[in-house]
Design a protein around this motif. Structure first.
Motif, short mmCIF file in Angstrom:
data_model
loop_
_atom_site.label_atom_id
_atom_site.label_comp_id
_atom_site.label_asym_id
_atom_site.label_seq_id
_atom_site.Cartn_x
_atom_site.Cartn_y
_atom_site.Cartn_z
N GLY A 104 -15.35 -5.37 4.28
CA GLY A 104 -14.21 -5.60 4.49
C GLY A 104 -13.46 -6.44 3.34
O GLY A 104 -14.38 -6.80 2.39
N THR A 105 -12.02 -5.52 3.19
CA THR A 105 -11.55 -5.64 1.32
C THR A 105 -10.04 -6.50 1.67
O THR A 105 -9.57 -5.51 1.96
CB THR A 105 -12.16 -4.69 0.51
N GLN A 106 -9.63 -6.68 0.45
CA GLN A 106 -8.60 -7.24 0.61
C GLN A 106 -7.38 -6.73 -0.63
O GLN A 106 -8.33 -6.34 -1.54
CB GLN A 106 -9.01 -9.05 0.54
N VAL A 107 -6.86 -6.23 0.36
CA VAL A 107 -5.01 -5.93 -0.65
C VAL A 107 -4.10 -6.39 0.05
O VAL A 107 -3.61 -6.31 0.86
CB VAL A 107 -5.14 -4.16 -0.15
N THR A 108 -3.47 -6.42 -1.25
CA THR A 108 -2.47 -7.38 -1.32
C THR A 108 -1.33 -6.89 -2.17
O THR A 108 -1.29 -6.11 -3.30
CB THR A 108 -2.42 -8.74 -1.79
N VAL A 109 -0.05 -6.54 -1.73
CA VAL A 109 0.93 -5.73 -1.93
C VAL A 109 2.09 -6.58 -2.73
O VAL A 109 3.03 -7.01 -1.85
CB VAL A 109 1.41 -4.80 -1.63
N SER A 110 2.53 -7.36 -4.00
CA SER A 110 2.86 -8.37 -4.43
C SER A 110 3.40 -8.54 -5.54
O SER A 110 3.07 -8.25 -6.46
CB SER A 110 2.45 -9.84 -3.52
N SER A 111 5.08 -8.83 -5.50
CA SER A 111 5.39 -8.75 -7.00
C SER A 111 5.07 -10.21 -7.46
O SER A 111 5.67 -10.10 -8.75
CB SER A 111 6.75 -8.60 -6.88
#
Length: 111
Positions: A104-111
């Protein structure tokens, strides 16, 4: 014994890009389909993209036109190129090969 090692991921702003990699060992990589899945908090794990041994690709409707799955049989690696990322793409991404899962790999899309 199949081993799967994922890399890539991280924090990116909306509209940005990331590439995930999944290296497989311990099996004959080229004769199996490979897939990417993701699981967001509080949601079920869902299929994102799959690539067959002949290179045919299938994508979830939510990522069509933004994500690209590819494979390099010589390197026994599958990639997921993610572009135009949205906050709703935030999740842990998993590579699946045969019935084995990557870490598993965390992907976080946030400003």
């Amino acid at each position: 014994q199949v081993q799967i090692v994922q890399s890539g991921g991280g924090l990116v702003q909306p509209g940005g890009s990331l590439r995930l990699s999944c290296r497989v060992s311990g099996s004959i990589f080229s004769i199996f389909d490979v897939g990417w899945y993701r699981q967001a908090p509080g949601k079920q794990r869902e299929s994102v993209a799959t690539i067959t041994i002949r290179g045919k690709t299938v994508y979830a409707d939510s990522v069509k036109g933004r994500f690209t799955i590819s494979r390099d049989n010589a390197r026994e690696t599958v990639y997921l190129q993610m572009s135009s990322l949205k906050p709703e793409d935030t999740a842990v991404y998993y590579c699946k090969f045969q019935n084995n899962w990557g870490q598993g790999t965390q992907v976080t899309v946030s400003s």
